[in-house]
Scaffold this motif. Structure first.
Motif, PDB file in Angstrom:
ATOM      1  N   ASP A 154      26.706  41.281 -57.382  1.00 15.23           N
ATOM      2  CA  ASP A 154      27.146  40.345 -56.347  1.00 15.23           C
ATOM      3  C   ASP A 154      27.352  38.937 -56.881  1.00 15.23           C
ATOM      4  O   ASP A 154      27.613  37.997 -56.119  1.00 15.23           O
ATOM      5  N   GLY A 155      27.226  38.749 -58.210  1.00 18.40           N
ATOM      6  CA  GLY A 155      27.434  37.439 -58.825  1.00 18.40           C
ATOM      7  C   GLY A 155      26.175  36.615 -58.998  1.00 18.40           C
ATOM      8  O   GLY A 155      26.217  35.538 -59.621  1.00 18.40           O
ATOM      9  N   SER A 156      25.058  37.086 -58.485  1.00 22.86           N
ATOM     10  CA  SER A 156      23.801  36.337 -58.623  1.00 22.86           C
ATOM     11  C   SER A 156      23.250  36.484 -60.045  1.00 22.86           C
ATOM     12  O   SER A 156      23.490  37.484 -60.727  1.00 22.86           O
ATOM     13  N   GLN A 157      22.526  35.470 -60.487  1.00 23.44           N
ATOM     14  CA  GLN A 157      21.967  35.453 -61.842  1.00 23.44           C
ATOM     15  C   GLN A 157      20.605  36.144 -61.859  1.00 23.44           C
ATOM     16  O   GLN A 157      19.726  35.830 -61.065  1.00 23.44           O
ATOM     17  N   LEU A 158      20.444  37.086 -62.791  1.00 23.95           N
ATOM     18  CA  LEU A 158      19.147  37.736 -62.971  1.00 23.95           C
ATOM     19  C   LEU A 158      18.367  37.091 -64.109  1.00 23.95           C
ATOM     20  O   LEU A 158      17.238  37.483 -64.384  1.00 23.95           O
ATOM     21  N   GLY A 159      19.002  36.121 -64.784  1.00 19.94           N
ATOM     22  CA  GLY A 159      18.332  35.409 -65.871  1.00 19.94           C
ATOM     23  C   GLY A 159      18.365  36.191 -67.181  1.00 19.94           C
ATOM     24  O   GLY A 159      19.078  37.175 -67.330  1.00 19.94           O
ATOM     25  N   VAL A 160      17.537  35.743 -68.118  1.00 25.45           N
ATOM     26  CA  VAL A 160      17.453  36.386 -69.432  1.00 25.45           C
ATOM     27  C   VAL A 160      16.361  37.448 -69.380  1.00 25.45           C
ATOM     28  O   VAL A 160      15.187  37.141 -69.126  1.00 25.45           O
ATOM     29  N   ILE A 161      16.767  38.688 -69.595  1.00 25.25           N
ATOM     30  CA  ILE A 161      15.816  39.794 -69.565  1.00 25.25           C
ATOM     31  C   ILE A 161      16.077  40.700 -70.777  1.00 25.25           C
ATOM     32  O   ILE A 161      17.077  40.541 -71.480  1.00 25.25           O
ATOM     33  N   THR A 162      15.188  41.632 -70.992  1.00 27.02           N
ATOM     34  CA  THR A 162      15.353  42.535 -72.137  1.00 27.02           C
ATOM     35  C   THR A 162      16.459  43.553 -71.854  1.00 27.02           C
ATOM     36  O   THR A 162      16.833  43.787 -70.704  1.00 27.02           O
ATOM     37  N   ARG A 163      16.945  44.151 -72.914  1.00 28.34           N
ATOM     38  CA  ARG A 163      17.982  45.177 -72.803  1.00 28.34           C
ATOM     39  C   ARG A 163      17.507  46.316 -71.920  1.00 28.34           C
ATOM     40  O   ARG A 163      18.250  46.821 -71.063  1.00 28.34           O
ATOM     41  N   GLU A 164      16.264  46.756 -72.113  1.00 22.52           N
ATOM     42  CA  GLU A 164      15.730  47.880 -71.349  1.00 22.52           C
ATOM     43  C   GLU A 164      15.658  47.549 -69.859  1.00 22.52           C
ATOM     44  O   GLU A 164      15.973  48.393 -69.006  1.00 22.52           O
ATOM     45  N   GLU A 165      15.224  46.314 -69.553  1.00 24.40           N
ATOM     46  CA  GLU A 165      15.150  45.914 -68.145  1.00 24.40           C
ATOM     47  C   GLU A 165      16.543  45.889 -67.506  1.00 24.40           C
ATOM     48  O   GLU A 165      16.729  46.322 -66.364  1.00 24.40           O
TER      49      GLU A 165
END
Length: 219
Positions: free
Chosen positions: A34-45
């Motif tokens: 939906d265009g919202s930012q999930l931030g910096v997360i790991t590849r697995e997440e």
């Protein structure tokens, strides 16, 4: 004599898109569907989130730090990209001049073949150069060649309009047709409406005649 190079029978290597498990970066900046930012997360997440959404994780910016991925329906995205590319290619079509050649004594079957060729060229957005070739004493029959070219223009009027009327050039007579911009049916409808249009204000002559008729009736 140098040895001949061997023919490489291997299939060309297809460049696979960087999606889902093909993404190898450990840290990703992820944008949700939906265009919202999930931030910096790991590849697995990130893969887990995409799986939960029943969507794909797609690498959109490899040069960013960290690389940026988006969660989307990759199949739908690819279809839309291909559709846009086709539309852009269609809009960037370079108009060409395609030629249709014939003799003024052409038979009915060959004439219909030329008509079919011209229609294909016009549908592709190209102009058509209609050429009648004269051989020997046939040059004396330019009037018949002109009639043939105007006949062709009439038969193609649904798809084309005359850009240049028949004109003799050397031992040929040529005519240029260009794809029709305005549908012929609209032009015919406009002409029919113009023909049916009536005056709503009677002319002075009619007014005088009407007045004289009224006075005669009263007398």
């Amino acid at each position: 004599m140098p040895p001949r190079p061997r023919f490489d029978r291997r299939a060309p290597v297809r460049e696979l898109p960087n999606i889902n498990e093909r993404i190898s970066y450990p840290q990703l900046r992820v944008v949700d569907a939906d265009g919202s930012q999930l931030g910096v997360i790991t590849r697995e997440e990130a893969l887990e989130v995409a799986k939960d959404r029943e969507l794909d994780l797609v690498l959109v910016s490899e040069k960013a730090d960290p690389p940026v991925c988006r969660i989307m329906d990759y199949g739908k995205f690819k279809f839309e990209q291909e559709k846009k590319a086709k539309e852009a290619k269609k809009k960037s079509h370079q108009t060409e001049v395609k030629e249709v050649k014939m003799r003024y004594k052409i038979d009915s079957h060959d004439y219909q073949v030329r008509i079919g060729q011209a229609i294909r060229f016009l549908k592709d957005g190209d102009k058509v150069k209609c050429t009648v070739i004269f051989r020997g004493r046939e040059i004396q029959h330019t009037a018949l060649a002109e009639q043939l070219l105007y006949r062709m223009a009439k038969d193609l009027e649904e798809s084309a309009e005359i850009q240049q009327d028949p004109k003799r050039e050397g031992r040929n007579m040529i005519m240029f047709l260009t794809p029709r911009k305005t549908p012929l049916t609209k032009e015919k409808d406009a002409a029919a409406l113009a023909a049916k249009a009536v005056r709503t204000i009677p002319s002075p002559q009619r007014q005088t005649s009407a007045a004289a008729a009224a006075e005669s009736a009263e007398g």
